[in-house]
Design an enzyme around this catalytic site. Structure first.
Site, PDB file in Angstrom:
ATOM      1  CG  ASP A 169      -1.901  -1.111   1.254  1.00  0.00           C
ATOM      2  OD1 ASP A 169      -2.213  -1.638   0.166  1.00  0.00           O
ATOM      3  OD2 ASP A 169      -2.367  -1.479   2.350  1.00  0.00           O
ATOM      4  CE  LYS A 170       0.248   8.586  -0.969  1.00  0.00           C
ATOM      5  NZ  LYS A 170      -0.789   9.644  -1.118  1.00  0.00           N
TER       6      LYS A 170
END
Length: 358
Positions: A169-170
């Protein structure tokens, strides 16, 4: 050579490489390959014979080359992947130069842990999106890798681009491996699909979560699918895809009154679903600290922490999750490679403040 730690959940930085030295190979420019059929390939089909004799090229890439007329027998193009060849036949494959990728390369600093002609391992910082998508067309890991690797990318499916086989995830930090050619992409994809059931592949995460579990360790075996209403979220749902997360307690942190408030868990994945750890830990009542998507109702628990711990959690501004462990088999040599990444500064600061109950 570094030795493997006795604690499989250690967060000390380490690199372990076993086996033969990694071979160097580059195939960026146009070139011709010559294959002589030995008769022991297990099939007489052209595409299957070539897959055995040229493992550097994926099956889909070989099929595309055949259909494009780039594969010839006795000087004549053969455009049928199912064409039957005979022992002793000489086949030529004209491999064109890998074309430029659609995403543009961008000069973005990378923390490179390991790199050779086949793979690159990076320690991803928070805030870095892995792949261009709506809302994140530029400034991604893929853009950075295209610029960094340049001509060392021999191409995935004939396009000079990095092969993404898994994602973070970011705002999740930690170790990621990316393929630089078709052979590596196929090998890594198979290893990630297997998730260590029959091979060496292992992925480990350090997770700061709310409250103290009743047991020292456990396994969450619950299917995950899209949330029925909030489509940007995932959820545990009957009929979803199999998802298995193993966790083990590493450390417990008390609040100002001396009662357990949070824990550090080491998690290992047996599957690789979107948001898997975040969804699973929230499902059992221990969402990640700082996770505004899956643990917003736990925000009031921060009031039990000391002011320094609350400040560290506020400064974190993300889910407290770090991909600290990556073990895989090198796609070319078969060497077992292992990397362990320290907690980044923001999570290290959070841990120190929680330990001191400040």
């Amino acid at each position: 050579m570094a030795r493997k730690s006795g604690n499989r959940f250690s967060d000390k930085a380490m690199l372990k490489i076993e086996g033969n030295p990694l071979e160097q190979n580059s195939a960026n420019s146009a070139h011709q390959l010559v294959v002589i059929v030995e008769g022991d390939e297990g099939s007489t089909r052209l595409d299957r014979v070539l897959a055995v004799r040229q493992p550097e090229l994926s099956r889909s890439r070989l099929k595309a080359l055949i259909l494009a007329g780039s594969v010839a027998l006795k000087g004549a193009p053969v455009r049928d992947p199912a064409y039957h060849v005979g022992s002793g036949d000489t086949i030529t494959i004209d491999v064109p130069e890998a074309i430029a990728p659609e995403p543009a390369g961008e000069d973005i600093a990378l923390d490179i842990v390991f790199e050779d002609d086949d793979i690159i391992v990076i320690d991803k910082p928070k805030g870095l999106v892995v792949h261009p998508a709506a809302g994140h067309e530029t400034g991604t890991l893929v853009n950075a890798l295209i610029a960094h690797c340049g001509l060392s990318l021999s191409g995935i499916g004939g396009v000079r681009r990095p092969g993404i086989v898994h994602r973070l995830d970011k705002d999740t930090t930690g170790l990621m491996v990316v393929a630089k050619n078709d052979r590596a992409h196929a090998s890594l994809s198979a290893q990630f699909a297997d998730h260590g059931r029959t091979g060496a592949m292992r992925r480990g995460y350090m997770a700061f979560a709310w409250d103290l579990p009743r047991h020292q360790r456990g396994t969450i075996d619950e299917p995950i699918d899209r949330h029925p209403y909030a489509r940007e979220k995932m959820a545990v749902r009957d009929g979803g895809r199999e998802a298995v997360t193993h966790w083990e307690l590493q450390e417990a942190f008390n609040d100002r009154s001396g009662k357990p408030a949070a824990v550090l868990l080491a998690c290992q994945l047996e599957t690789g679903r979107t948001h898997q750890i975040r969804v699973h830990l929230a499902h059992i009542g221990h969402p990640l600290m700082g996770d505004a998507v899956y643990g917003p109702h736990f925000k009031t628990k921060a009031s039990r922490l000391g002011p320094a711990s609350r400040a560290a959690l506020t400064a974190l501004d993300r889910q407290a999750l770090h991909a600290y462990l990556l073990v895989l088999e090198h796609p070319r040599t078969g060497a077992i490679l292992e990397w362990i990444s320290d907690l980044p500064a923001d999570l290290s600061d959070l841990r120190e403040k929680l330990r001191a109950a400040l």
